[in-house]
Design a protein around this motif. Structure first.
Motif, PDB file in Angstrom:
ATOM      1  N   ARG A 144      -8.469  -8.092   5.170  1.00  0.00           N
ATOM      2  CA  ARG A 144      -8.867  -7.231   4.045  1.00  0.00           C
ATOM      3  C   ARG A 144      -9.177  -5.814   4.533  1.00  0.00           C
ATOM      4  N   GLN A 145      -9.850  -5.742   5.688  1.00  0.00           N
ATOM      5  CA  GLN A 145     -10.181  -4.431   6.239  1.00  0.00           C
ATOM      6  C   GLN A 145      -8.916  -3.663   6.633  1.00  0.00           C
ATOM      7  N   MET A 183      -8.973  -3.995  -5.363  1.00  0.00           N
ATOM      8  CA  MET A 183      -9.313  -2.681  -4.817  1.00  0.00           C
ATOM      9  C   MET A 183      -9.409  -1.694  -5.972  1.00  0.00           C
ATOM     10  N   THR A 243       0.827  -1.215   0.000  1.00  0.00           N
ATOM     11  CA  THR A 243       0.000   0.000   0.000  1.00  0.00           C
ATOM     12  C   THR A 243       0.860   1.263   0.000  1.00  0.00           C
ATOM     13  N   ILE A 266     -11.434   5.713  -2.558  1.00  0.00           N
ATOM     14  CA  ILE A 266     -10.935   4.346  -2.410  1.00  0.00           C
ATOM     15  C   ILE A 266     -12.081   3.437  -1.995  1.00  0.00           C
ATOM     16  N   PRO A 282     -13.373  -0.505  -0.706  1.00  0.00           N
ATOM     17  CA  PRO A 282     -12.834  -1.685  -0.012  1.00  0.00           C
ATOM     18  C   PRO A 282     -12.535  -2.820  -0.983  1.00  0.00           C
ATOM     19  N   LEU A 283     -11.721  -3.770  -0.532  1.00  0.00           N
ATOM     20  CA  LEU A 283     -11.383  -4.916  -1.371  1.00  0.00           C
ATOM     21  C   LEU A 283     -12.622  -5.753  -1.673  1.00  0.00           C
ATOM     22  N   TYR A 286      -7.402  -2.152   3.563  1.00  0.00           N
ATOM     23  CA  TYR A 286      -8.216  -1.005   3.138  1.00  0.00           C
ATOM     24  C   TYR A 286      -7.942   0.224   4.010  1.00  0.00           C
ATOM     25  N   GLU A 287      -7.909   0.021   5.321  1.00  0.00           N
ATOM     26  CA  GLU A 287      -7.647   1.137   6.231  1.00  0.00           C
ATOM     27  C   GLU A 287      -6.231   1.686   6.043  1.00  0.00           C
ATOM     28  N   MET A 334      -4.499   1.619   3.272  1.00  0.00           N
ATOM     29  CA  MET A 334      -4.452   2.361   2.012  1.00  0.00           C
ATOM     30  C   MET A 334      -5.014   3.768   2.191  1.00  0.00           C
ATOM     31  N   LYS A 335      -6.100   3.893   2.946  1.00  0.00           N
ATOM     32  CA  LYS A 335      -6.656   5.223   3.199  1.00  0.00           C
ATOM     33  C   LYS A 335      -5.669   6.080   3.982  1.00  0.00           C
TER      34      LYS A 335
END
Length: 517
Positions: free
Chosen positions: A377-378, A406, A348, A397, A399-400, A381-382, A384-385
């Motif tokens: 996965r979460q 993504m 990421t 963005i 979520p996966l 995602y977090e 990446m943000k």
């Protein structure tokens, strides 16, 4: 975090590199004579009305007509058109905005033909630079950006950056701007204005208003298509949007740009002018600071990032695809699931860097290594943000998905950065045939002689690969010294790792010849 900015100025090109903690994170390359940059304001002429697209094509002097959609007209476009007509007629001079009776807002669900007609002159601003085969994208909602504020003529609203989260500070800034802004002007308060005093904001606001008023005077003598107000210098605009207390050094290799940036830093950060430094090294600035090496390593199709893991980045007409691979990375003590999570989290950070570095826009699809655990996965995602929070460009963005994909959308306002990191074969240079390398020095000598005879110059710079540089500098008298005796000591020889092995380049004050064996 420490940041360093490098500005490389050549007769043909301007290159700006931003390093954070010694890592290259942003790179801008622009031709010195580039036109139609984001922020430029033009008086254009309507060429075509396209009811099916609810848009118009506008002639602003570019080879392809620019595109103006109905939704980009702005609610107060009728007031803008009235103002332009009054100034162009020249009967009453330049009217003050607070004395102008505003027209009614246009209907949000209206049509372009209700507002514009073929042949009509219209004041527009470049919202996106020409990309690929498309002309510029335009807006009629004019805005003039400053360090802390963005001025919007024909509006009375005050908006506060969403990144300023404290309600007390938001309310303070809104009250302050409502009390000092002139009637007829709207203001957007930028994130860097947080905590600023009223005197500083008032001074900048007056400067922006003055810049607008001085520019619209040009409407009297400008025939469409014509430039009314250009964006400030590329380097100054970059610094305006980016400068923060983490900046440790700004290196510039051009006297004029050095003075401009030093003056601007003195304006926005009094007392910090000393961080702007004039680079006067004998070798290219990007070579000396290792930037050229980072460019070659970071902008290829394959990018390594951690313990053998790597990204594969592909570009298509519709989207950008990024594939995350673990490579030969393995941990015997870790499960496959945890290993996938570790690689994905590390990926990421590199992906966020690549998006900024290449200025990738549109749709980006990332194929992460498959993870079965929903919590994992979460986490990706977090993460990446979190790493994308420093990206100034608007983005979204998602979520996966269950397939491990993504999706990111990122605003594109200029062409994406493309740099060819693969070098031609140093022997044949892609031709499949090899010229005798023993003749390279003769070819360089003949090229120097030809340039000297054609252009009648006393000073020139010869750029060669470091290996060739070492060869012509060896011995006494060296080949380099012999050339200086023959052609004059105005001949400067510089090594550059950006050239291929048998390639060389000759530069004079106003021309450049790039040659190879």
């Amino acid at each position: 975090m420490s940041a360093e900015l490098f500005v490389d100025v050549t007769p043909k090109e301007l290159t700006i590199a931003l390093l954070e903690n010694k890592r290259l994170v942003e790179l801008r390359k622009e031709l010195s004579n580039v036109q139609f940059a984001v922020g430029d304001i033009y008086l254009g002429r309507v060429k075509k009305i396209m009811p099916g697209l609810n848009a118009a094509f506008i002639d602003v002097g570019y080879e392809k007509d620019a595109f103006l959609h109905y939704l980009d007209l702005g609610p107060q476009v009728r007031s803008l058109q009235k103002y332009v007509t009054m100034i162009a007629s020249g009967k009453k001079g330049v009217p003050a905005l607070h004395k102008l009776k505003p027209e009614s807002d246009i209907n949000k669900n209206g049509t372009i033909s209700e507002v514009l007609s073929v042949g009509q002159e219209v004041l527009v601003q470049i919202a996106k630079e020409p990309i690929s085969t498309k002309g510029p994208r335009l807006t009629s909602e004019i805005s003039i950006a400053g360090r802390n504020l963005i001025l919007i003529p024909f509006s009375d609203k005050v908006s506060i950056s969403q990144k300023i989260v404290q309600n007390e500070e938001r309310n303070r800034l809104k009250r302050l701007l409502l009390s000092i802004k002139p009637k007829g002007y709207g203001v957007i308060v930028r994130t860097v204005a947080e905590g600023k005093r009223v005197a500083e904001l008032d001074k900048e606001l007056r400067t922006l208003v003055k810049r607008w008023e001085e520019s619209v005077v040009n409407l009297k003598d400008t025939k469409a298509p014509g430039l009314i107000m250009g964006e400030i210098g590329r380097t100054t605009a970059f610094l305006r949007d980016l400068f923060n207390p983490s900046f440790q050094s700004i290196y510039v290799n051009d006297d004029k740009v050095f003075k401009e940036m030093k003056d601007y830093v003195g304006l926005i950060a009094p007392g910090r002018e000393k961080i702007v430094k004039l680079f006067e090294g004998s070798s290219p600035m990007f070579d000396q600071f290792g930037i050229e090496k980072q460019i070659k390593a970071s902008l290829g199709r394959t990018v390594s990032f951690k313990s053998g893991a790597y990204l594969i980045i592909e570009h298509t007409e519709a989207l950008h695809a990024i594939d995350v691979n673990s490579g030969n990375r393995s941990k015997s003590s870790s499960s496959q699931e945890n290993n996938a999570l570790d690689v994905n989290l590390a990926a990421t950070e590199e992906i966020a860097r690549q998006l900024r570095l290449r200025d990738m826009g549109g749709i980006i699809v990332i194929d992460f290594i498959d993870m079965q655990d929903l919590d994992h996965r979460q986490k990706v995602y977090e993460r990446m943000k979190e790493v994308m929070a420093n990206d100034r460009t608007k983005h979204n963005i998602l979520p996966l998905s269950k397939f491990g994909l993504m999706q990111i959308t990122r605003q594109r306002v200029r062409p994406e950065m493309h740099i060819d990191t693969e070098e031609k074969c140093p022997s044949c240079l892609g031709t499949g045939t090899v010229s005798p390398s023993i003749l390279l020095t003769d070819k360089i000598e003949n090229a120097i002689r030809l340039v000297k005879q054609e252009q009648k110059v006393r000073k020139m710079t010869l750029w060669v690969h470091p290996y060739v540089y070492a060869f012509i500098k060896q011995g006494f008298p060296s080949l380099a010294l012999k050339w200086k005796w023959e052609f004059g000591f105005g001949l400067r020889i510089v090594s550059s790792a950006s050239l291929s092995f048998l390639e060389f380049k000759i530069e004079t004050d106003n021309k450049e010849k790039r040659l190879s064996n």
